[in-house]
Design a protein around this motif. Sequence first.
Motif, PDB file in Angstrom:
ATOM      1  N   PRO A 136       0.796  -1.229   0.000  1.00 34.97           N
ATOM      2  CA  PRO A 136       0.000   0.000   0.000  1.00 34.97           C
ATOM      3  C   PRO A 136       0.831   1.283   0.000  1.00 34.97           C
ATOM      4  O   PRO A 136       0.289   2.365  -0.200  1.00 34.97           O
ATOM      5  CB  PRO A 136      -0.803  -0.101   1.306  1.00 34.97           C
ATOM      6  CG  PRO A 136       0.049  -0.943   2.203  1.00 34.97           C
ATOM      7  CD  PRO A 136       0.720  -1.942   1.304  1.00 34.97           C
ATOM      8  N   HIS A 137       2.131   1.154   0.229  1.00 37.79           N
ATOM      9  CA  HIS A 137       2.995   2.328   0.291  1.00 37.79           C
ATOM     10  C   HIS A 137       3.940   2.372  -0.911  1.00 37.79           C
ATOM     11  O   HIS A 137       4.531   1.351  -1.279  1.00 37.79           O
ATOM     12  CB  HIS A 137       3.835   2.333   1.566  1.00 37.79           C
ATOM     13  CG  HIS A 137       3.069   1.992   2.806  1.00 37.79           C
ATOM     14  ND1 HIS A 137       1.936   2.682   3.193  1.00 37.79           N
ATOM     15  CD2 HIS A 137       3.266   1.027   3.745  1.00 37.79           C
ATOM     16  CE1 HIS A 137       1.468   2.159   4.312  1.00 37.79           C
ATOM     17  NE2 HIS A 137       2.251   1.163   4.657  1.00 37.79           N
ATOM     18  N   ALA A 138       4.100   3.542  -1.491  1.00 35.31           N
ATOM     19  CA  ALA A 138       5.114   3.739  -2.524  1.00 35.31           C
ATOM     20  C   ALA A 138       6.415   4.190  -1.862  1.00 35.31           C
ATOM     21  O   ALA A 138       6.405   4.782  -0.784  1.00 35.31           O
ATOM     22  CB  ALA A 138       4.651   4.786  -3.531  1.00 35.31           C
ATOM     23  N   LEU A 139       7.523   3.898  -2.505  1.00 31.58           N
ATOM     24  CA  LEU A 139       8.822   4.370  -2.047  1.00 31.58           C
ATOM     25  C   LEU A 139       9.222   5.561  -2.903  1.00 31.58           C
ATOM     26  O   LEU A 139       9.198   5.484  -4.130  1.00 31.58           O
ATOM     27  CB  LEU A 139       9.877   3.266  -2.169  1.00 31.58           C
ATOM     28  CG  LEU A 139       9.590   1.934  -1.475  1.00 31.58           C
ATOM     29  CD1 LEU A 139      10.779   0.994  -1.657  1.00 31.58           C
ATOM     30  CD2 LEU A 139       9.277   2.134   0.000  1.00 31.58           C
ATOM     31  N   VAL A 140       9.599   6.661  -2.256  1.00 32.82           N
ATOM     32  CA  VAL A 140       9.987   7.868  -2.969  1.00 32.82           C
ATOM     33  C   VAL A 140      11.460   8.137  -2.674  1.00 32.82           C
ATOM     34  O   VAL A 140      11.855   8.271  -1.515  1.00 32.82           O
ATOM     35  CB  VAL A 140       9.139   9.078  -2.540  1.00 32.82           C
ATOM     36  CG1 VAL A 140       9.570  10.327  -3.312  1.00 32.82           C
ATOM     37  CG2 VAL A 140       7.663   8.789  -2.773  1.00 32.82           C
ATOM     38  N   PHE A 141      12.261   8.219  -3.727  1.00 24.88           N
ATOM     39  CA  PHE A 141      13.711   8.359  -3.595  1.00 24.88           C
ATOM     40  C   PHE A 141      14.131   9.790  -3.937  1.00 24.88           C
ATOM     41  O   PHE A 141      13.821  10.297  -5.011  1.00 24.88           O
ATOM     42  CB  PHE A 141      14.414   7.360  -4.518  1.00 24.88           C
ATOM     43  CG  PHE A 141      14.167   5.927  -4.137  1.00 24.88           C
ATOM     44  CD1 PHE A 141      15.039   5.258  -3.300  1.00 24.88           C
ATOM     45  CD2 PHE A 141      13.046   5.251  -4.610  1.00 24.88           C
ATOM     46  CE1 PHE A 141      14.817   3.941  -2.940  1.00 24.88           C
ATOM     47  CE2 PHE A 141      12.808   3.923  -4.251  1.00 24.88           C
ATOM     48  CZ  PHE A 141      13.695   3.264  -3.415  1.00 24.88           C
TER      49      PHE A 141
ATOM     50  N   PHE B  16       7.621  -3.059  -4.467  1.00 24.76           N
ATOM     51  CA  PHE B  16       7.122  -1.729  -4.135  1.00 24.76           C
ATOM     52  C   PHE B  16       7.057  -0.861  -5.384  1.00 24.76           C
ATOM     53  O   PHE B  16       7.921  -0.941  -6.252  1.00 24.76           O
ATOM     54  CB  PHE B  16       8.060  -1.022  -3.135  1.00 24.76           C
ATOM     55  CG  PHE B  16       8.376  -1.808  -1.899  1.00 24.76           C
ATOM     56  CD1 PHE B  16       7.515  -1.797  -0.809  1.00 24.76           C
ATOM     57  CD2 PHE B  16       9.539  -2.564  -1.826  1.00 24.76           C
ATOM     58  CE1 PHE B  16       7.818  -2.521   0.334  1.00 24.76           C
ATOM     59  CE2 PHE B  16       9.854  -3.284  -0.689  1.00 24.76           C
ATOM     60  CZ  PHE B  16       8.984  -3.264   0.398  1.00 24.76           C
ATOM     61  N   GLN B  17       6.039  -0.014  -5.450  1.00 31.90           N
ATOM     62  CA  GLN B  17       6.043   1.027  -6.467  1.00 31.90           C
ATOM     63  C   GLN B  17       7.096   2.061  -6.065  1.00 31.90           C
ATOM     64  O   GLN B  17       7.156   2.486  -4.911  1.00 31.90           O
ATOM     65  CB  GLN B  17       4.678   1.701  -6.582  1.00 31.90           C
ATOM     66  CG  GLN B  17       4.615   2.713  -7.715  1.00 31.90           C
ATOM     67  CD  GLN B  17       3.228   3.283  -7.925  1.00 31.90           C
ATOM     68  OE1 GLN B  17       2.492   3.523  -6.961  1.00 31.90           O
ATOM     69  NE2 GLN B  17       2.849   3.498  -9.176  1.00 31.90           N
ATOM     70  N   CYS B  18       7.935   2.458  -7.003  1.00 33.55           N
ATOM     71  CA  CYS B  18       9.057   3.338  -6.700  1.00 33.55           C
ATOM     72  C   CYS B  18       8.983   4.615  -7.545  1.00 33.55           C
ATOM     73  O   CYS B  18       8.830   4.543  -8.762  1.00 33.55           O
ATOM     74  CB  CYS B  18      10.390   2.634  -6.978  1.00 33.55           C
ATOM     75  SG  CYS B  18      10.685   1.162  -5.963  1.00 33.55           S
ATOM     76  N   LEU B  19       9.112   5.743  -6.875  1.00 35.12           N
ATOM     77  CA  LEU B  19       9.145   7.043  -7.540  1.00 35.12           C
ATOM     78  C   LEU B  19      10.504   7.679  -7.312  1.00 35.12           C
ATOM     79  O   LEU B  19      10.951   7.822  -6.176  1.00 35.12           O
ATOM     80  CB  LEU B  19       8.050   7.963  -6.977  1.00 35.12           C
ATOM     81  CG  LEU B  19       8.096   9.432  -7.397  1.00 35.12           C
ATOM     82  CD1 LEU B  19       7.880   9.586  -8.891  1.00 35.12           C
ATOM     83  CD2 LEU B  19       7.067  10.252  -6.612  1.00 35.12           C
ATOM     84  N   SER B  20      11.175   8.045  -8.390  1.00 32.52           N
ATOM     85  CA  SER B  20      12.412   8.820  -8.294  1.00 32.52           C
ATOM     86  C   SER B  20      12.251  10.043  -9.180  1.00 32.52           C
ATOM     87  O   SER B  20      11.578   9.990 -10.212  1.00 32.52           O
ATOM     88  CB  SER B  20      13.620   7.984  -8.737  1.00 32.52           C
ATOM     89  OG  SER B  20      13.471   7.528 -10.073  1.00 32.52           O
TER      90      SER B  20
END
Length: 307
Positions: free
Chosen positions: A22-27, A49-53
């Motif tokens: 349920p949580h995205a990872l934001v880098f 995980f869904q990852c946003l950079s």
Amino acid sequence: MATIEIFGVPHSYELTAPTSCPHALVFIHGWLNSRGYWQPVISRLSDDFQCLSYDLRGFGKSQSRSKFQLEGTERVSQLKFINDTTTQVVNDSVDSLYSPSAYAKDLIALLETLNIGSVWLIGHSLGGTIALWTAAKLPECVKGVICINAGGGIYLKEAFEQFRATGQKFLQVRPRWLYQVPLIDLLFTKTSVLRPLARYWARQRVIDFVVADPEAALGTLLDSTTEDEVNRLPQLVSQVKQPVYFLAGADDKVMEPKYVRHLASFHRLFQYVGDNYIEIPDCGHLAMLEQPDAVADHIRSLVIGDW
């Protein structure tokens, strides 16, 4: 690669596919870096995980406007602060265009625009400070923070003055043709790391160094190292209610482990023995490139453990 406008400024970003988490990872990258440095870690985590950079304003492929104004774009009414004392810390930040607090507002707008409502923030060096500010401003969305090679909170006047002066001189020698100089990348294979990086990453470091917007490069250097900003960090960490973890490179000469542990000690999870402090062996200041397996494993265990 995709582009999105944040307060009128085009930002470059990458977003992987959603997963069952349920949580995205934001880098969030550090000073004179770009989002690409996270790729070795993201490649190890994107199945889970869904990852946003994204590239910070003025760095990588994100643009920067010299007369960029936050006026009229603040969304303070939409932010639910934790309590009165946290509100005081957040509002006390002098919001120049390049302060960590200003970059936190950029990130909040990015998350809102992409409709991402639950995240863990992973910030490297300066990116760790931006992550902490974002967690304080947006507690209902940010579920936790992992700071990598990020610490401090002790203002040593002479040391910081020397650091700022050296940084300004460093920024003055950035001709566009620098990255075309034969073997220049060899210098960047060794800077700030324990063991030499692959030349691919060294070349990327040269490119990011050269293309960073001059005003943004200087502004972030100066605005993140003022006496007020440095002294505010421990108070900020102590008032962030979400889990906050600190990963230090055992051989980091830029942000030495003792300074990372010092900042970690102000959070409730420290518990006198450093439960929120993790040291990575054989690692300098670029943990995500030097030890991507270890960094990814720690991120996975911390996020899943709190899930």
